[in-house]
Scaffold this active site. Structure first.
Site, mmCIF file in Angstrom:
data_model
loop_
_atom_site.group_PDB
_atom_site.id
_atom_site.type_symbol
_atom_site.label_atom_id
_atom_site.label_comp_id
_atom_site.label_asym_id
_atom_site.label_seq_id
_atom_site.Cartn_x
_atom_site.Cartn_y
_atom_site.Cartn_z
ATOM 1 N N HIS A 61 -5.267 3.627 -8.158
ATOM 2 C CA HIS A 61 -5.530 2.340 -7.511
ATOM 3 C C HIS A 61 -6.998 2.037 -7.809
ATOM 4 C CE1 HIS A 61 -1.748 2.848 -5.432
ATOM 5 N NE2 HIS A 61 -2.185 3.901 -4.774
ATOM 6 N N GLN A 64 -9.917 1.082 -5.332
ATOM 7 C CA GLN A 64 -10.362 2.028 -4.314
ATOM 8 C C GLN A 64 -11.550 2.871 -4.773
ATOM 9 O OE1 GLN A 64 -7.008 4.212 -2.672
ATOM 10 N NE2 GLN A 64 -5.824 2.328 -2.397
ATOM 11 N N ARG A 85 -6.014 3.938 5.923
ATOM 12 C CA ARG A 85 -5.331 2.795 5.327
ATOM 13 C C ARG A 85 -5.823 1.484 5.930
ATOM 14 N NH1 ARG A 85 1.054 1.262 5.845
ATOM 15 N NH2 ARG A 85 0.321 0.842 7.948
ATOM 16 N N TYR A 124 -1.378 -3.335 -6.879
ATOM 17 C CA TYR A 124 -0.762 -4.196 -5.873
ATOM 18 C C TYR A 124 -1.693 -5.255 -5.301
ATOM 19 C CZ TYR A 124 -2.625 -0.574 -2.643
ATOM 20 O OH TYR A 124 -3.410 0.335 -1.970
ATOM 21 N N GLU A 237 4.780 10.889 1.344
ATOM 22 C CA GLU A 237 3.383 11.332 1.337
ATOM 23 C C GLU A 237 2.979 11.907 2.688
ATOM 24 O OE1 GLU A 237 -1.125 9.593 0.424
ATOM 25 O OE2 GLU A 237 0.613 8.260 0.287
ATOM 26 N N HIS A 271 3.263 11.685 -5.072
ATOM 27 C CA HIS A 271 3.002 12.532 -3.907
ATOM 28 C C HIS A 271 4.195 13.450 -3.638
ATOM 29 C CE1 HIS A 271 -0.660 10.372 -3.339
ATOM 30 N NE2 HIS A 271 -0.047 9.249 -3.023
ATOM 31 N N ASP A 322 -5.550 8.766 -7.994
ATOM 32 C CA ASP A 322 -5.163 7.954 -6.847
ATOM 33 C C ASP A 322 -6.320 7.146 -6.276
ATOM 34 O OD1 ASP A 322 -3.850 6.866 -4.695
ATOM 35 O OD2 ASP A 322 -3.179 8.744 -3.840
#
Length: 457
Positions: A61, A64, A85, A124, A237, A271, A322
């Site tokens: 991602h 991030q 999150r 996303y 996950e 995951h 990730d």
């Protein structure tokens, strides 16, 4: 063939192990055309001591990367994946397309320096901050692809289907508005991105999770997807996700997926941290890739993948960074093994009959799993594959006078120096002497981006 399209390696890691005096040849399009072993060095030929295939980062991602290290502050109550999150959602609401490209370029340049030559981008962040699509629906995805092309990274772009906040088709939260997509919109994004497909770019798809996309949607999406494209999904996950799945459907997430979808080698189950023995066997039997992201799973307190049992079942696995608390393929693999040692109180866990060198087994297994997850011809020094490889620093003390059968052991399990000196993608040098060839420009753009984002807090 031009002289720049060959390299002589005194030691090269080939699919069947280390070989000596190897000449690599590739064409102007960056595809390996010939691998000669036992070759004779020619006058004026470029010579390197240690050459090995670059790794695929099978789960990213990119946005991030900009928040890595910014969430390590304890809250008033217990912290978990779910509190992290919420912070991530707030951060995601602020990023512009220009910032997205700057962040991804910085990330990918770092990944290249530390051993990744391909990435699978689980993307996303589709919409504008107000929840509407940009005039160009694929704006954000195109920015990520542009960043990969800018730095020379191979990429499998995976537009994410994200329709619900949880099981039972609960509506998205307001802070999830930038992620919102339905099946038609994702198929439209895939169509928009088809023009980018090449030897360095693949376009697949990613139903976010069984929480965010329902069974019927996933079936419809996969049916409409062109054949042989990669399909990735977050799954199992966190235990809270497993419990929610059981409450909503009577089945665990992996169990539900295997019972409702035609899972095969196109799939990467990211995951898959919390598995029963039956689920371990089921993933392995279907030939899907388990996408293990050890540094992020450790950072978020997810838990441990059932690695020994999965290896015994003949399962295929790879690694991803990730959330990008680390961009190092070496660290990812090291802690994949160390986590299992801590869990089992044993050493040298990831080994199989015929390959007792843990580092060799893990590097080669992750090459295979990553290539399968990317659905690209990467992960091996062999004709027809991309000329994506790493050149190790033969002057580093950790590599001095080592026999080749100990080289990967030292590379992965000895010290924290980065012993990767040069990196080639499609035959082009993108990292030289440990530094990306466009690092000054990339870093300047990233620093400006971070000043802008931090001014909003």
């Amino acid at each position: 063939m031009s002289a720049k399209c060959t390299m002589f390696a005194r030691h090269a890691l080939l699919p069947n192990g280390w070989a000596s005096n190897v000449r690599l040849s590739w064409d102007d399009g960056g595809a390996l055309t010939q691998i000669e072993t036992g070759a004779q060095l020619q006058t004026g030929e470029r010579v390197e001591s240690y050459v090995l295939p670059g790794m695929t980062n099978l789960h990213s991602h990119a946005f991030q990367r900009a928040m890595a290290g910014m969430t390590e502050l304890a809250g008033e109550g217990p912290d978990s994946f779910w509190t992290w999150r919420d912070l991530m959602y707030r951060f995601a609401l602020a990023i512009t397309p220009e910032q997205m490209q700057a962040i991804a370029a910085q990330l990918y340049s770092e990944c290249l320096r530390y051993g990744y030559t391909s990435v699978c981008e689980f993307h996303y962040l589709h919409r504008a901050p107000d929840g509407s699509f940009y005039g160009n629906r694929a704006e954000m995805a195109e920015r990520v692809i542009a960043a990969a092309q800018e730095v020379g990274m191979g990429i499998s772009m995976l537009p994410v289907l994200y329709s619900f906040a949880d099981f039972k088709d609960q509506p998205l939260r307001h802070d999830q508005r930038r992620f919102s997509t339905n099946v038609d919109e994702i198929l439209g994004l895939i169509s928009d991105l088809e023009k980018y497909r090449s030897a360095k770019v693949e376009i697949g798809v990613a139903p976010h999770s069984l929480r965010a996309a329902n069974v019927k949607q996933i079936q419809e999406l996969v049916k409409a997807l062109p054949k042989q494209r990669p399909i990735h999904i977050h799954i199992a996950e966190q235990m809270r996700e497993v419990e929610a799945s059981l409450s909503a459907t009577g089945q665990r997430p992996v169990e539900l997926l295997l019972n409702t979808q035609e899972v095969d080698q196109r799939w990467c189950l990211v995951h898959a941290t919390h598995l029963t023995s039956q689920e371990v066997q089921g993933i392995a039997k279907q030939g899907a890739v388990a996408g293990i992201c050890t540094t992020t799973e450790g950072n978020l307190g997810d838990g441990f993948f059932e690695l020994p049992e999965f290896i015994e079942a003949g399962g295929v696995f790879g690694i991803g960074s990730d959330s990008h608390v680390s961009q190092s393929a070496v660290e990812e693999i090291r802690w994949l093994e160390y986590g299992q040692r801590l869990r089992s109180q044993k050493r040298n866990v990831a080994s199989v009959k015929g390959q007792r060198h843990v580092a060799d087994f893990l590097w080669n297994a992750c090459l295979q799993g990553g290539a399968q997850a990317a659905a690209r011809a990467v992960g091996g020094l062999q004709a027809g594959y991309r000329a994506d490889f790493l050149v190790l620093d033969d002057e580093h003390p950790n590599l001095q006078d080592l026999p080749s059968d100990l080289l990967l052991s030292s590379f992965i399990f000895s010290g924290n120096d980065n012993v990767i000196r040069d990196v080639y993608v499609s035959g082009e040098a993108v990292v030289q002497q440990g530094r990306h060839v466009h690092q000054d420009r990339i870093s300047k753009n990233f620093k400006r981006c971070m000043r802008e984002l931090r001014s909003l807090s």
